[in-house]
Design a protein around this motif. Structure first.
Motif, PDB file in Angstrom:
ATOM      1  N   LEU A  52     -10.466   1.277 -11.534  1.00 14.25           N
ATOM      2  CA  LEU A  52     -10.843  -0.020 -12.107  1.00 14.25           C
ATOM      3  C   LEU A  52     -12.184   0.041 -12.845  1.00 14.25           C
ATOM      4  O   LEU A  52     -13.128  -0.674 -12.515  1.00 14.25           O
ATOM      5  N   SER A  74     -14.037   0.732 -16.978  1.00 21.02           N
ATOM      6  CA  SER A  74     -14.203   0.027 -18.241  1.00 21.02           C
ATOM      7  C   SER A  74     -12.866  -0.311 -18.938  1.00 21.02           C
ATOM      8  O   SER A  74     -12.569  -1.468 -19.222  1.00 21.02           O
ATOM      9  N   ILE A  75     -12.024   0.723 -19.148  1.00 15.92           N
ATOM     10  CA  ILE A  75     -10.789   0.463 -19.909  1.00 15.92           C
ATOM     11  C   ILE A  75      -9.796  -0.365 -19.082  1.00 15.92           C
ATOM     12  O   ILE A  75      -9.017  -1.143 -19.651  1.00 15.92           O
ATOM     13  N   SER A  87      -8.573   0.687  -6.269  1.00 18.23           N
ATOM     14  CA  SER A  87      -9.863   1.328  -6.493  1.00 18.23           C
ATOM     15  C   SER A  87     -10.153   2.181  -5.265  1.00 18.23           C
ATOM     16  O   SER A  87      -9.582   1.942  -4.194  1.00 18.23           O
ATOM     17  N   ARG A  88     -11.093   3.127  -5.421  1.00 18.70           N
ATOM     18  CA  ARG A  88     -11.532   3.879  -4.236  1.00 18.70           C
ATOM     19  C   ARG A  88     -12.351   2.968  -3.332  1.00 18.70           C
ATOM     20  O   ARG A  88     -12.562   3.265  -2.172  1.00 18.70           O
ATOM     21  N   LYS A 116     -14.364  -3.541  -4.654  1.00 17.77           N
ATOM     22  CA  LYS A 116     -14.186  -3.540  -6.111  1.00 17.77           C
ATOM     23  C   LYS A 116     -12.759  -3.994  -6.462  1.00 17.77           C
ATOM     24  O   LYS A 116     -12.547  -4.778  -7.389  1.00 17.77           O
ATOM     25  N   TYR A 127      -5.591   4.565  -3.840  1.00 16.50           N
ATOM     26  CA  TYR A 127      -4.612   4.785  -4.923  1.00 16.50           C
ATOM     27  C   TYR A 127      -3.214   5.037  -4.319  1.00 16.50           C
ATOM     28  O   TYR A 127      -2.203   4.589  -4.846  1.00 16.50           O
ATOM     29  N   HIS A 136     -10.315  11.790 -17.267  1.00 19.66           N
ATOM     30  CA  HIS A 136      -9.281  12.745 -17.727  1.00 19.66           C
ATOM     31  C   HIS A 136      -8.805  13.729 -16.651  1.00 19.66           C
ATOM     32  O   HIS A 136      -7.621  13.993 -16.532  1.00 19.66           O
ATOM     33  N   HIS A 178      -6.065  12.523 -14.277  1.00 21.65           N
ATOM     34  CA  HIS A 178      -4.776  12.011 -14.767  1.00 21.65           C
ATOM     35  C   HIS A 178      -3.599  12.765 -14.149  1.00 21.65           C
ATOM     36  O   HIS A 178      -2.595  12.160 -13.779  1.00 21.65           O
ATOM     37  N   LYS A 187      -5.123   8.497 -22.232  1.00 20.17           N
ATOM     38  CA  LYS A 187      -5.265   9.726 -22.988  1.00 20.17           C
ATOM     39  C   LYS A 187      -6.513  10.475 -22.547  1.00 20.17           C
ATOM     40  O   LYS A 187      -7.466   9.796 -22.142  1.00 20.17           O
ATOM     41  N   ARG A 190     -19.129  10.180 -17.553  1.00 16.18           N
ATOM     42  CA  ARG A 190     -17.787  10.684 -17.842  1.00 16.18           C
ATOM     43  C   ARG A 190     -17.754  11.543 -19.115  1.00 16.18           C
ATOM     44  O   ARG A 190     -17.025  12.526 -19.188  1.00 16.18           O
ATOM     45  N   TYR A 214      -4.261  -3.632 -27.037  1.00 18.24           N
ATOM     46  CA  TYR A 214      -3.415  -2.908 -26.079  1.00 18.24           C
ATOM     47  C   TYR A 214      -2.087  -3.648 -25.840  1.00 18.24           C
ATOM     48  O   TYR A 214      -1.191  -3.124 -25.197  1.00 18.24           O
TER      49      TYR A 214
HETATM   50  N1  LIG Z   1      -7.227   3.771 -24.844  1.00 19.98           N
HETATM   51  C1  LIG Z   1      -8.515   3.495 -25.003  1.00 19.98           C
HETATM   52  O1  LIG Z   1      -8.911   2.781 -25.907  1.00 19.98           O
HETATM   53  C2  LIG Z   1      -9.503   4.049 -24.046  1.00 19.98           C
HETATM   54  C3  LIG Z   1     -10.811   3.587 -24.052  1.00 19.98           C
HETATM   55  C4  LIG Z   1     -11.686   4.071 -23.089  1.00 19.98           C
HETATM   56  C5  LIG Z   1     -11.250   5.011 -22.171  1.00 19.98           C
HETATM   57  N2  LIG Z   1      -9.976   5.458 -22.203  1.00 19.98           N
HETATM   58  C6  LIG Z   1      -9.491   6.462 -21.225  1.00 19.98           C
HETATM   59  O2  LIG Z   1      -9.472   5.853 -19.952  1.00 19.98           O
HETATM   60  C7  LIG Z   1      -9.923   6.749 -18.953  1.00 19.98           C
HETATM   61  C8  LIG Z   1     -11.046   6.071 -18.175  1.00 19.98           C
HETATM   62  O3  LIG Z   1     -12.110   5.760 -19.050  1.00 19.98           O
HETATM   63  P1  LIG Z   1     -13.196   4.605 -18.720  1.00 19.98           P
HETATM   64  O4  LIG Z   1     -14.078   4.555 -19.893  1.00 19.98           O
HETATM   65  O5  LIG Z   1     -12.520   3.384 -18.261  1.00 19.98           O
HETATM   66  O6  LIG Z   1     -13.981   5.302 -17.509  1.00 19.98           O
HETATM   67  P2  LIG Z   1     -14.809   4.585 -16.354  1.00 19.98           P
HETATM   68  O7  LIG Z   1     -15.360   3.299 -16.807  1.00 19.98           O
HETATM   69  O8  LIG Z   1     -15.732   5.616 -15.820  1.00 19.98           O
HETATM   70  O9  LIG Z   1     -13.694   4.266 -15.254  1.00 19.98           O
HETATM   71  C9  LIG Z   1     -12.949   5.269 -14.644  1.00 19.98           C
HETATM   72  C10 LIG Z   1     -12.555   4.812 -13.245  1.00 19.98           C
HETATM   73  O10 LIG Z   1     -11.877   5.901 -12.621  1.00 19.98           O
HETATM   74  C11 LIG Z   1     -12.084   5.840 -11.213  1.00 19.98           C
HETATM   75  N3  LIG Z   1     -12.502   7.153 -10.679  1.00 19.98           N
HETATM   76  C12 LIG Z   1     -11.793   7.890  -9.801  1.00 19.98           C
HETATM   77  N4  LIG Z   1     -12.439   9.002  -9.489  1.00 19.98           N
HETATM   78  C13 LIG Z   1     -13.588   8.997 -10.170  1.00 19.98           C
HETATM   79  C14 LIG Z   1     -14.684   9.886 -10.241  1.00 19.98           C
HETATM   80  N5  LIG Z   1     -14.715  11.032  -9.553  1.00 19.98           N
HETATM   81  N6  LIG Z   1     -15.710   9.566 -11.052  1.00 19.98           N
HETATM   82  C15 LIG Z   1     -15.691   8.432 -11.777  1.00 19.98           C
HETATM   83  N7  LIG Z   1     -14.672   7.545 -11.749  1.00 19.98           N
HETATM   84  C16 LIG Z   1     -13.628   7.821 -10.939  1.00 19.98           C
HETATM   85  C17 LIG Z   1     -13.142   4.767 -10.960  1.00 19.98           C
HETATM   86  O11 LIG Z   1     -12.432   3.628 -10.504  1.00 19.98           O
HETATM   87  P3  LIG Z   1     -12.505   3.136  -8.998  1.00 19.98           P
HETATM   88  O12 LIG Z   1     -13.961   3.210  -8.623  1.00 19.98           O
HETATM   89  O13 LIG Z   1     -12.003   1.752  -9.111  1.00 19.98           O
HETATM   90  O14 LIG Z   1     -11.652   4.021  -8.151  1.00 19.98           O
HETATM   91  C18 LIG Z   1     -13.720   4.486 -12.327  1.00 19.98           C
HETATM   92  O15 LIG Z   1     -14.155   3.168 -12.438  1.00 19.98           O
HETATM   93  C19 LIG Z   1     -10.330   8.035 -19.681  1.00 19.98           C
HETATM   94  O16 LIG Z   1      -9.342   9.020 -19.496  1.00 19.98           O
HETATM   95  C20 LIG Z   1     -10.418   7.653 -21.149  1.00 19.98           C
HETATM   96  O17 LIG Z   1      -9.948   8.663 -22.034  1.00 19.98           O
HETATM   97  C21 LIG Z   1      -9.106   4.986 -23.121  1.00 19.98           C
END
Ligand SMILES: NC(=O)c1ccc[n+]([C@@H]2O[C@H](COP(=O)([O-])OP(=O)(O)OC[C@H]3O[C@@H](n4cnc5c(N)ncnc54)[C@H](OP(=O)(O)O)[C@@H]3O)[C@@H](O)[C@H]2O)c1
Length: 329
Positions: A12, A14-15, A36-37, A41, A58, A76, A79, A97, A165, A281
């Motif tokens: 949960l 940003s995206i 979420s972990r 949250k 999860y 990534h 995934h 992606k 990230r 989206y």
């Molecule tokens: N399609 C698009 O437009 C778009 C835009 C941005 C990103 N993305 C993709 O979406 C994915 C996530 O990007 P994001 O920007 O949303 O990242 P983010 O804000 O860092 O969120 C990722 C989430 O993954 C979970 N997570 C599980 N294990 C983790 C770890 N070891 N470290 C950090 N987070 C962990 C966390 O959720 P919990 O704490 O809730 O478990 C975290 O909030 C990426 O693969 C990126 O390529 C796509």
């Protein structure tokens, strides 16, 4: 009224927030569960987007029999394991992606989905953006003739925190996997698989690419000149040059709302304004809903075979620039 498709979201960040705002716009979808972990949250996110169930694990979400499809929104490098877990529980998956960090991961994910007859799609929203459809229509209608080259870039200045990230190698950091994937996908969509891939990069202290320049050469002589960077804001535009004219996909080209057509060496002969619903989206979400409603396990517009071709291109770039993630050693 037909039953709605019950969605789950894993990770949960940003995206996931941006996506959830578009998911609730769909009449065919219901946000059923979020995971979420961190249980708190999950509660907070679930309350905000009116999810039925909120999980602090999860695995528990993947096992919920009410959930039809899971959106994987983790970094990534997660995934693969998150998608495999959901597929093995019989859930359809929309995976962010890049689908995996290399061809081997993506191949295994596709084999798993196909062997279980379960839906799998990579979340390349660009494919479903009306602006992309307009570009395909202009090319199909021979408005620019045969494509001879593509120029596309994607760049923004990210926080250089080595734990973030985008910089952390353990999370699949680097510009290529995060945003270089968009110009590469555009080239794949319009020209297919290149015969030759050349690339150079600037690597960070954390040993991921902060800048990547790519040159693709195609069997028919077409070329693509592509760039990605997390060091600076770049135009983030795409130009498709043809024998009769040029199409420009304006900023941000991967979800453009404006397209210019240039013909006969003149200023833009036509400008198209192509809107979309929500954050962009919605169309991707509707594609998944429609596939599931009609019992399809693969999208015609973005089948897993395209994700396979895309990750193979990414692997070729990774090899050129010496980018290897820890699990690949
Ligand atoms: N399609 C698009 O437009 C778009 C835009 C941005 C990103 N993305 C993709 O979406 C994915 C996530 O990007 P994001 O920007 O949303 O990242 P983010 O804000 O860092 O969120 C990722 C989430 O993954 C979970 N997570 C599980 N294990 C983790 C770890 N070891 N470290 C950090 N987070 C962990 C966390 O959720 P919990 O704490 O809730 O478990 C975290 O909030 C990426 O693969 C990126 O390529 C796509």
């Amino acid at each position: 009224m037909p039953k709605k498709i019950n969605w789950g979201i894993i990770g949960l960040g940003s995206i996931a927030n941006t996506f959830a705002r578009d998911l609730v716009r769909s009449d065919k979808a219901k946000l059923y569960g979020v995971a979420s972990r961190d249980p708190e949250k999950a509660q907070k996110f679930g309350k905000k987007y009116k999810s039925v169930k909120n999980y602090g694990s999860y695995e528990k979400l993947a096992k919920d029999p009410e959930i039809d499809v899971v959106y994987i929104a983790t970094p990534h490098t997660l995934h693969f394991e998150n998608t495999m877990m959901c597929l093995q529980e019989g859930k359809a998956v929309l995976c962010e992606k890049p689908m995996g960090i290399n061809s081997k991961e993506v191949e295994t994910m596709i084999e798993e989905a196909r062997s279980r007859n379960v839906f799998l799609m990579e979340a390349i929203w660009t494919r479903f953006i009306p602006g992309t459809e307009k570009v395909l229509e202009l090319i199909r209608n021979n408005q620019i003739g045969d494509i001879i080259s593509i120029r596309a870039d994607f760049g923004f200045k990210a926080d250089t925190n080595p734990e973030s990230r985008l910089y952390n190698k353990k999370l699949g950091g680097g510009s290529l996997l995060d945003i270089g994937i968009y110009p590469l996908y555009l080239s794949l969509l319009l020209l297919g698989t290149p015969v030759q891939v050349k690339a150079v990069a600037r690597m960070t202290k954390t040993k991921v690419d902060s800048y990547c320049a790519m040159l693709l050469d195609y069997a028919n002589g077409a070329k693509a000149v592509l760039e990605s960077t997390v060091e600076a804001r770049t135009p983030t535009e795409a130009f498709i040059y043809g024998t009769k004219g040029t199409v420009k996909m304006h900023f941000p080209f991967h979800h453009t709302k404006r397209i210019s057509l240039f013909q006969n060496n003149k200023q833009a002969s036509k400008v198209y304004h192509v809107k979309y619903k929500g954050n962009g989206y919605y169309n991707e979400i509707e594609e998944v809903n429609n596939c599931l409603i009609s019992g399809k396990t693969e999208s015609d517009k973005l089948p897993p075979s395209v994700s396979m071709d895309l990750i193979r291109m990414i692997d070729r770039v990774k090899q050129e620039i010496g980018l290897r993630y820890d699990t690949e050693r």
